[in-house]
Design a protein around this motif. Structure first.
Motif, PDB file in Angstrom:
ATOM      1  N   PHE A  58       0.866  -1.180  -0.097  1.00  0.00           N
ATOM      2  CA  PHE A  58       0.174   0.157  -0.180  1.00  0.00           C
ATOM      3  C   PHE A  58       1.006   1.388   0.020  1.00  0.00           C
ATOM      4  O   PHE A  58       0.416   2.217   0.086  1.00  0.00           O
ATOM      5  N   VAL A  92       3.452   2.105   2.375  1.00  0.00           N
ATOM      6  CA  VAL A  92       3.606   2.935   3.378  1.00  0.00           C
ATOM      7  C   VAL A  92       4.607   2.164   4.328  1.00  0.00           C
ATOM      8  O   VAL A  92       4.792   2.209   5.428  1.00  0.00           O
ATOM      9  N   PRO A 107      -0.003   6.012  -0.497  1.00  0.00           N
ATOM     10  CA  PRO A 107      -1.206   5.230  -0.631  1.00  0.00           C
ATOM     11  C   PRO A 107      -2.052   5.861  -1.694  1.00  0.00           C
ATOM     12  O   PRO A 107      -2.820   5.123  -2.305  1.00  0.00           O
ATOM     13  N   ALA A 108      -1.845   7.137  -2.250  1.00  0.00           N
ATOM     14  CA  ALA A 108      -2.745   7.558  -3.336  1.00  0.00           C
ATOM     15  C   ALA A 108      -2.666   6.624  -4.694  1.00  0.00           C
ATOM     16  O   ALA A 108      -3.238   6.646  -5.277  1.00  0.00           O
ATOM     17  N   ILE A 151      -4.278   3.495  -4.024  1.00  0.00           N
ATOM     18  CA  ILE A 151      -5.719   3.516  -4.387  1.00  0.00           C
ATOM     19  C   ILE A 151      -6.034   3.474  -5.939  1.00  0.00           C
ATOM     20  O   ILE A 151      -6.765   3.002  -6.433  1.00  0.00           O
ATOM     21  N   PHE A 203      -6.819  -0.703   1.671  1.00  0.00           N
ATOM     22  CA  PHE A 203      -6.213  -1.236   2.925  1.00  0.00           C
ATOM     23  C   PHE A 203      -6.811  -0.936   3.991  1.00  0.00           C
ATOM     24  O   PHE A 203      -7.356  -0.053   4.404  1.00  0.00           O
ATOM     25  N   LEU A 251     -14.393   9.197   3.414  1.00  0.00           N
ATOM     26  CA  LEU A 251     -12.908   9.616   3.634  1.00  0.00           C
ATOM     27  C   LEU A 251     -12.128   9.649   2.198  1.00  0.00           C
ATOM     28  O   LEU A 251     -11.297  10.252   1.969  1.00  0.00           O
ATOM     29  N   SER A 252     -12.192   8.418   1.779  1.00  0.00           N
ATOM     30  CA  SER A 252     -11.466   8.062   0.657  1.00  0.00           C
ATOM     31  C   SER A 252     -11.882   8.157  -0.664  1.00  0.00           C
ATOM     32  O   SER A 252     -11.289   7.930  -1.835  1.00  0.00           O
ATOM     33  N   LEU A 273     -14.150  11.059  -1.380  1.00  0.00           N
ATOM     34  CA  LEU A 273     -14.663  12.426  -1.830  1.00  0.00           C
ATOM     35  C   LEU A 273     -14.399  12.927  -3.039  1.00  0.00           C
ATOM     36  O   LEU A 273     -15.389  13.620  -3.490  1.00  0.00           O
ATOM     37  N   LYS A 320     -15.523   2.446   3.880  1.00  0.00           N
ATOM     38  CA  LYS A 320     -15.045   3.706   3.156  1.00  0.00           C
ATOM     39  C   LYS A 320     -14.276   3.230   1.961  1.00  0.00           C
ATOM     40  O   LYS A 320     -14.160   4.012   1.097  1.00  0.00           O
ATOM     41  N   TRP A 321     -14.261   1.762   1.651  1.00  0.00           N
ATOM     42  CA  TRP A 321     -13.454   1.743   0.340  1.00  0.00           C
ATOM     43  C   TRP A 321     -14.277   1.255  -0.720  1.00  0.00           C
ATOM     44  O   TRP A 321     -13.953   1.176  -1.706  1.00  0.00           O
TER      45      TRP A 321
END
Lengths: 519, 381
Positions: free
Chosen positions: A308, A310, A331-332, A335, A341, A363-364, A366, A417-418
């Motif tokens: 991911f 990180v 992370p961007a 995604i 994740f 959150l992810s 928007l 959220k995913w």
């Protein structure tokens, strides 16, 4: 000398310990083993005064007197010292200053360097012997020393408090073989002098080498106290030797790989040159759950984090999604490549606790719910509502702070959220840690539904029944390397654990194929 | 499933409505106290209250953004001096027209802000330290550039103090009110379109009433004389700030970053870039404040201009309910916090309270505001 009488500890919705009675005699090393979540750390925290008297059931008796610790200071005063995995030394301070920390030999409140050094030198000589004391530079900042030496200094500190029982919690996780030897020598020497140890480790060969007795915890209960020569694994899993964990039948998933990882190497965050994941390659197909299993620190979380984007100290290797190579630096990027994740610590990494359920669910995604950077709030609310319905998340209201939800519902928000992004690959790290049984079943059903819809799932879990329940294939990691792969009916808790600890106990050797399925 | 639309959690401890009530109470008390001689609630005094608030309001709005993401900017006061000096030099020394001078100041402000954003976002220096360096450096730079002498700004800058006229004021206020009402109604339609529960009549009425009340207040103060450009600019900054935080993706990301930077990053939010934008925005607002401050006194005194303005701004932000721990707060709160702050000094002046005592009172009020924040958080957990 120390006696635990019918200790029980209840957390909301979880029975962490139940009716555990155990004695520890002077001059013995008691091994404490069990799967993650079996209750080892809860027991240690009761012993160390982290959970004060009154917050648990049962009695803690030392030399015939019932103890009522109000905090860790009381436990230390009673002669119990806990050496945690995360060392509690101050890295910037010198060896001498660390050794006297909290017990400075002060006169009229003034600490003088000479007395400090004499005190520290005397202590080091007593603990490590004259030769080592001469080698160790007492003025060296502790942060410059190896983890092994730091661990030994911790023990020295415990001995300075005249500890009668020293708890070592996974002390060798970060040590080299030579350092382990030194640690063992020290433990044996102190044992001879009458100090008792409680030794917690995932490495069964260490338990066998060092301990006098082994206590096995499972699901909060003390299931066996056995001699170190006996294999504790069957007690830990609760299965008779050769018993196969009930497992639904998995069709072999074929088709092209959604995620392909080649030669992944993740660098150790602090020890340069070492790797927490080394040369790992695997593929996950559409509709497939591939589990990463292994002991603490084997590289499960490190693998997911690296995928991911990180990894703190960097990672190398190649990743392809749907056959296309992708470069993931943050992370961007991940995604954008179609990964999602669900991190292991939902409060620290998965949720913004002070924000509402609706805001967390958005959150992810928007970006999808706004035009020209302006958020379409009704759309956010609508999406959140449908997510609550789909995942049956129970909330007092969309505007309620996510902190007010139960663990299971919080976890569903993190997964939820995913979903708006319809990710190709879901990376799940301990997806059911700390959630109740009902929510656990719902999360399992959700994972199965997602794979049925063609998502690929990588599951990192220390919960073996969970791995057996969900995974089509299991990759067992040991110290960052692939120790073996199990598929279909080969997947049993026993087989996973054997690969994870890396030894085939004598009792198992004549059973033939460990993973052999028998129904 | 029946869901209540209860209050949005990102609202500060004291919601804007409660804050407005506090402000209204203060005004009512000041209006009836015999010591103020009935001078407080006059059109003239309110107009001067707003003019006094303008510079502080502009930087406080920017400071809200920084505090929201767990940051701070201690260099604001020095930045006001430096950007004022830049505007003055370009206008007076180089003889270029005022708009060019203002653009130069804004560019300088943006550069300063981006510089902070770089240190905080990329290098990871705590905002306190990165901007404390600016606190010293920009004041010094302002003195060096101006050779430590005051600059008189001249006629063109004085226009910022003048009014835009009564007719234009009415047009503008009613226009903005129309947009505000349209936004409320549009949200209602959109909710119906998406099949969501309709907002309750009370909610819609409350929102509309708030807007109408605000418009009426502005017209009461400026309906006859017209609104000064200075106050207009501050008002526009506040409106844009409210819009950015409440309505845009950028604003929502800031709440997430302030609430839990790690979770925000793992959700794909570019925390570094957002940090850069926040400090750049704050830099530009500092420059706007620098220009307004220069216009108000028609001069720039590099040694004094904006002295300790950053601390007043933080005070206003905190009184307005934005949490210094990040993740909670609002621009509306900051506007009210700024007005409370200005009302205190204005009221204490009218009451003839010694300025040294004013400092003590302001300090106490700041503690009370933080206490309310802490208590409300304690209740949560």
């Amino acid at each position: 000398m120390i006696e635990l009488r019918r200790i029980g500890k209840q957390f909301p919705g979880v029975r962490a310990l139940h009716d555990v009675s155990l004695t520890i005699e002077p001059g013995e090393v008691l091994g404490l083993v069990g799967e993650n979540g079996a209750g080892k750390s809860t027991l240690i925290k009761i012993l160390g005064g982290v959970y004060p008297a009154g917050s648990y059931k049962g009695e803690l008796v030392i030399k015939g007197r019932t103890q009522a610790f109000r905090g860790t200071r009381d436990a230390r005063a009673a002669g119990i010292a806990v050496v945690h995995q995360e060392l509690s030394l101050v890295p910037e301070m010198s060896v001498a200053d660390n050794l006297v920390l909290g017990r400075e030999p002060a006169r009229l409140g003034l600490v003088d360097a000479a007395t400090t050094e004499a005190f520290a030198r005397d202590l080091v000589r007593r603990v490590l012997g004259d030769a080592a004391a001469r080698e160790l530079d007492l003025q060296m900042p502790v942060g410059h020393l190896g983890v092994g030496v730091q661990q030994i200094l911790e023990i020295a500190r415990a001995l300075a408090d005249h500890a009668r029982v020293i708890v070592l919690d996974e002390p060798t996780a970060a040590l080299t073989d030579a350092e382990i030897e030194r640690l063992f020598a020290l433990v044996r020497e102190r044992r001879a002098a009458g100090t008792a140890f409680i030794y917690i480790s995932h490495r069964l060969e260490e338990i066998r080498a060092l301990c006098d007795r082994v206590a096995v915890l499972r699901d909060g209960e003390l299931v066996a106290v056995i001699p170190p020569t006996e294999d504790p694994v069957p007690h830990m899993t609760g299965k008779e030797l050769g018993d196969v964990h009930a497992r639904r039948s998995f069709e072999v998933v074929d088709g092209s790989a959604v995620l392909r990882v080649a030669n992944l190497r993740v660098n150790h965050p602090s020890l340069g040159g070492r790797a927490v994941v080394d040369n790992l390659s695997f593929a996950v197909r559409a509709g497939e759950v591939v589990a990463l299993a292994g002991a603490m620190g084997a590289g499960r979380t490190a693998t997911l984090s690296a995928l991911f984007g990180v990894a703190r100290a960097g990672a190398t290797g190649s990743i392809a999604v749907d056959g296309k190579p992708v470069a993931i630096a943050c992370p961007a990027d991940a995604i954008a490549a179609g990964l999602a994740f669900v991190p292991e610590d939902r409060k620290a990494q998965g949720l913004v606790l002070g924000l509402s359920v609706a805001d967390n669910l958005a959150l992810s995604s928007l970006g999808r719910m706004s035009r020209l950077g302006i958020v379409d709030s009704p759309r956010v609310e609508q999406t959140a509502l449908s997510r609550l319905r789909d995942l049956s998340i129970k909330v007092p209201g969309l505007g309620a702070e996510v902190a007010t939800l139960s663990g299971g519902n919080q976890q569903k928000v993190v997964i939820g959220k995913w979903l708006e992004l319809a990710p190709r690959v879901l990376l799940l790290d301990e997806p059911t840690r700390g959630v109740d049984v009902g929510a656990k079943a719902e999360i399992y059903a959700l994972v199965e539904e997602l794979t049925a819809r063609g998502h690929a799932v990588v599951l990192a879990s220390s919960d073996l029944p969970e791995v057996c329940r969900l995974a089509h294939r299991v990759l067992v990691l040991r110290e960052g390397k692939l120790a073996g792969e199990l598929a279909g009916a080969e997947v049993t808790q026993l087989a996973i654990m054997q690969l994870a600890v890396g030894t085939v106990p004598a009792a198992m050797a004549n059973l033939g194929g460990i993973g052999e399925a028998r129904t | 499933m029946k869901l209540e639309r209860n209050a949005q959690s990102k609202r500060p401890a004291l919601g804007p409505w409660a804050m407005a009530a506090v402000l209204a109470t203060m005004w009512a008390v000041l209006a009836v106290l015999p010591a103020t001689g009935g001078r407080f609630l006059t059109q003239g005094n309110l107009a001067s209250l707003l003019s006094q608030s303008a510079v502080l309001l502009v930087v406080a709005v920017g400071m809200t953004f920084a505090v929201l993401i767990r940051g701070i900017d201690l260099s604001v006061g020095a930045g006001v001096a430096l950007t004022g000096v830049v505007a003055g030099l370009v206008h007076v020394k180089c003889g270029l027209p005022a708009p060019v001078a203002i653009l130069a100041a804004l560019a300088a402000g943006a550069a300063i802000g981006a510089w902070h954003g770089f240190w905080v976002g990329w290098i990871g220096v705590p905002a306190f330290v990165a901007t404390l360096a600016g606190f010293k450096a920009y004041r010094g730079a302002a003195l060096v550039l101006s050779h430590a002498t005051s600059i008189t700004m001249g006629e063109d800058f004085d226009r910022l103090n003048r009014s835009i006229g009564a007719a234009a004021t009415w047009g503008l206020v009613l226009g903005v009110l129309a947009i505000g009402i349209a936004t409320v109604l549009r949200e209602a339609t959109r909710r119906k379109q998406l099949g969501l529960d309709a907002l309750t009549t009370a909610t819609v009425a409350l929102r509309l009433a708030g807007q109408v009340l605000l418009a009426a207040f502005v017209l009461f103060v400026y309906g006859a004389t017209g609104i000064p450009v200075l106050v207009l600019v501050a008002g526009a900054v506040a409106l844009v700030g409210v819009f950015l935080l409440r309505r845009t993706r950028f604003g929502r990301h800031l709440y997430a970053i302030g609430g839990n930077p790690e979770a925000a990053r793992l959700s794909g939010i570019d925390v570094k870039r957002a940090t850069l934008y926040v400090y750049t925005l704050l830099g530009v607002l500092t420059a706007i404040a620098g220009v307004l401050a220069a216009a108000r006194t028609n001069s720039v005194t590099p040694g004094n201009q904006g002295n300790l303005l950053e601390l007043d701004a933080v005070t206003a932000v905190v009184i307005g309910g934005t949490s210094l721990a990040g993740g909670r707060g609002s621009v509306a709160g900051t506007v009210l916090g700024t007005l409370v702050f200005s009302t205190l000094s204005n009221g204490m002046n009218l009451l003839g309270i010694d300025s040294n005592w004013q400092w003590i009172c302001t300090g106490m009020i700041l503690l009370v505001a933080v206490l309310i924040d802490v208590l409300s958080k304690g209740k949560r957990s």
